[in-house]
Design a protein around this motif. Structure first.
Motif, PDB file in Angstrom:
ATOM      1  N   ILE A 170       0.861  -1.178   0.000  1.00 58.82           N
ATOM      2  CA  ILE A 170       0.000   0.000   0.000  1.00 58.82           C
ATOM      3  C   ILE A 170       0.902   1.234   0.000  1.00 58.82           C
ATOM      4  N   ILE A 171       0.954   1.891  -1.143  1.00 59.26           N
ATOM      5  CA  ILE A 171       1.806   3.074  -1.312  1.00 59.26           C
ATOM      6  C   ILE A 171       1.178   4.289  -0.635  1.00 59.26           C
ATOM      7  N   SER A 172      -0.124   4.416  -0.816  1.00 61.05           N
ATOM      8  CA  SER A 172      -0.857   5.544  -0.233  1.00 61.05           C
ATOM      9  C   SER A 172      -2.209   5.052   0.276  1.00 61.05           C
ATOM     10  N   PRO A 173      -2.573   5.452   1.491  1.00 64.15           N
ATOM     11  CA  PRO A 173      -1.842   6.277   2.444  1.00 64.15           C
ATOM     12  C   PRO A 173      -0.558   5.587   2.926  1.00 64.15           C
ATOM     13  N   GLU A 174       0.412   6.388   3.304  1.00 63.11           N
ATOM     14  CA  GLU A 174       1.666   5.829   3.787  1.00 63.11           C
ATOM     15  C   GLU A 174       1.479   5.180   5.166  1.00 63.11           C
ATOM     16  N   GLY A 175       2.338   4.221   5.436  1.00 59.67           N
ATOM     17  CA  GLY A 175       2.376   3.643   6.778  1.00 59.67           C
ATOM     18  C   GLY A 175       1.268   2.657   7.084  1.00 59.67           C
ATOM     19  N   ALA A 176       0.762   1.935   6.061  1.00 61.82           N
ATOM     20  CA  ALA A 176      -0.348   1.010   6.296  1.00 61.82           C
ATOM     21  C   ALA A 176       0.043  -0.119   7.249  1.00 61.82           C
ATOM     22  N   GLU A 177       1.256  -0.617   7.120  1.00 63.17           N
ATOM     23  CA  GLU A 177       1.703  -1.681   8.031  1.00 63.17           C
ATOM     24  C   GLU A 177       1.705  -1.190   9.473  1.00 63.17           C
ATOM     25  N   GLU A 178       2.144   0.042   9.674  1.00 61.93           N
ATOM     26  CA  GLU A 178       2.174   0.602  11.026  1.00 61.93           C
ATOM     27  C   GLU A 178       0.754   0.844  11.538  1.00 61.93           C
ATOM     28  N   LEU A 179      -0.142   1.275  10.651  1.00 61.56           N
ATOM     29  CA  LEU A 179      -1.538   1.467  11.046  1.00 61.56           C
ATOM     30  C   LEU A 179      -2.145   0.158  11.525  1.00 61.56           C
ATOM     31  N   LEU A 180      -1.869  -0.923  10.793  1.00 65.12           N
ATOM     32  CA  LEU A 180      -2.385  -2.229  11.204  1.00 65.12           C
ATOM     33  C   LEU A 180      -1.751  -2.665  12.512  1.00 65.12           C
ATOM     34  N   ARG A 181      -0.446  -2.463  12.636  1.00 72.61           N
ATOM     35  CA  ARG A 181       0.253  -2.850  13.860  1.00 72.61           C
ATOM     36  C   ARG A 181      -0.334  -2.123  15.066  1.00 72.61           C
ATOM     37  N   TYR A 182      -0.597  -0.821  14.918  1.00 74.29           N
ATOM     38  CA  TYR A 182      -1.202  -0.063  16.023  1.00 74.29           C
ATOM     39  C   TYR A 182      -2.591  -0.583  16.338  1.00 74.29           C
ATOM     40  N   ALA A 183      -3.364  -0.900  15.282  1.00 70.62           N
ATOM     41  CA  ALA A 183      -4.760  -1.300  15.463  1.00 70.62           C
ATOM     42  C   ALA A 183      -4.910  -2.622  16.206  1.00 70.62           C
ATOM     43  N   VAL A 184      -3.856  -3.438  16.230  1.00 67.87           N
ATOM     44  CA  VAL A 184      -3.962  -4.751  16.886  1.00 67.87           C
ATOM     45  C   VAL A 184      -3.003  -4.876  18.077  1.00 67.87           C
ATOM     46  N   SER A 185      -2.393  -3.766  18.481  1.00 68.65           N
ATOM     47  CA  SER A 185      -1.421  -3.808  19.577  1.00 68.65           C
ATOM     48  C   SER A 185      -1.949  -3.083  20.804  1.00 68.65           C
ATOM     49  N   PRO A 186      -1.470  -3.467  21.996  1.00 65.34           N
ATOM     50  CA  PRO A 186      -1.815  -2.694  23.198  1.00 65.34           C
ATOM     51  C   PRO A 186      -1.356  -1.243  23.045  1.00 65.34           C
ATOM     52  N   VAL A 187      -2.045  -0.350  23.719  1.00 65.43           N
ATOM     53  CA  VAL A 187      -1.758   1.085  23.605  1.00 65.43           C
ATOM     54  C   VAL A 187      -0.717   1.486  24.646  1.00 65.43           C
ATOM     55  N   SER A 188       0.361   2.083  24.182  1.00 69.69           N
ATOM     56  CA  SER A 188       1.407   2.552  25.090  1.00 69.69           C
ATOM     57  C   SER A 188       0.932   3.800  25.823  1.00 69.69           C
ATOM     58  N   VAL A 189       1.153   3.842  27.124  1.00 74.08           N
ATOM     59  CA  VAL A 189       0.738   4.984  27.946  1.00 74.08           C
ATOM     60  C   VAL A 189       1.917   5.456  28.789  1.00 74.08           C
ATOM     61  N   PRO A 190       1.884   6.722  29.231  1.00 74.48           N
ATOM     62  CA  PRO A 190       2.947   7.222  30.110  1.00 74.48           C
ATOM     63  C   PRO A 190       2.950   6.482  31.447  1.00 74.48           C
ATOM     64  N   LYS A 191       4.062   6.555  32.140  1.00 77.27           N
ATOM     65  CA  LYS A 191       4.210   5.835  33.401  1.00 77.27           C
ATOM     66  C   LYS A 191       3.157   6.252  34.422  1.00 77.27           C
TER      67      LYS A 191
END
Length: 244
Positions: free
Chosen positions: A156-177
């Motif tokens: 996926i050329i556009s939108p950029e970062g599709a792999e990262e979008l998928l990774r975020y969508a299925v990963s736990p959300v990082s939060v501050p300490k």
């Protein structure tokens, strides 16, 4: 309620899908992607899935024979939570009638459409030996919500970062300490994170004022974390299914 986006165009495959593959992708789109108990599914007939050689998958992610338990839903762990590897409850990309491409199903309220396209490329299109290319335009309900998805050679050329979008969508959300410490304290006392207003009040009561202030400006992260868990420095706190 909800938000609808319409799509125009077709992503083309380098060769036509086998009938069994096209049938599976149609069933995958028709099935609400719910977190299921894979142990129960192991003995359940699922002909469309077995025809393409797929396992049940983590949390039943590849299961498509929803008609089997549409009445009792005995395999469903959480109706409103997708399997942890999938970005949402519905995937509305389907094969074209001739099996030569991928297109929008026409269903309304299609969310996470870039993430879902990346998912089917990663899990079906590429492993099955196909190459996807093409351009599809989208138009949301807001006039300014317009764009194009451009795919070349399964990328996926556009939108950029599709792999990262998928990774975020299925990963736990990082939060501050300070947020992590607050949520862990609540977890230790058995306090549910389901109601954000109650969470804010409890955070103040426990002396975690900074965490209380973090929630409102970070609603997206908060509710994403409620679905997928929260993470800090590699440690994950998973929310309970009854919290959703």
């Amino acid at each position: 309620m909800g938000y609808t986006t319409i799509f125009d165009g077709i992503f083309h495959l380098n060769k036509r899908l086998l009938d069994s593959e096209a049938i599976y992708l149609l069933e995958f789109s028709r099935t609400r992607r719910m977190k299921r108990n894979p142990a129960i599914l192991q003995s359940i007939p699922d002909p469309a899935r077995t025809a393409v050689g797929l396992p049940v998958g983590e949390e039943g992610c590849y299961f498509v024979n929803e008609k089997w338990d549409e009445d009792s839903e005995v395999s469903v762990v959480n109706y409103n939570r997708p399997p942890k590897t999938q970005p949402g409850l519905w995937c509305n990309w389907i094969p074209t009638a001739d099996g030569g491409g991928i297109q929008w199903s026409g269903a309304e309220k299609f969310y996470d459409y870039v993430e879902w396209l990346q998912y089917i490329i990663n899990n079906f299109i590429e492993p099955w030996g196909y190459v996807l290319r093409g351009e599809v335009n989208w138009q949301g309900e807001r006039e300014e919500d317009v764009g194009m998805i451009w795919v070349e050679n399964n990328v996926i050329i556009s939108p950029e970062g599709a792999e990262e979008l998928l990774r975020y969508a299925v990963s736990p959300v990082s939060v501050p300490k300070f947020v992590w410490d607050c949520f862990k304290t609540m977890e230790a006392t058995g306090f549910s994170l389901r109601d954000w207003k109650e969470v804010i009040d409890k955070a103040v009561e426990l002396g975690h004022g900074e965490a209380a202030l973090w929630i409102k400006p970070n609603f997206d992260k908060y509710f994403d974390g409620m679905e997928r868990g929260f993470e800090f420095e590699g440690e994950v706190m998973e929310t309970q299914d009854e919290d959703l």
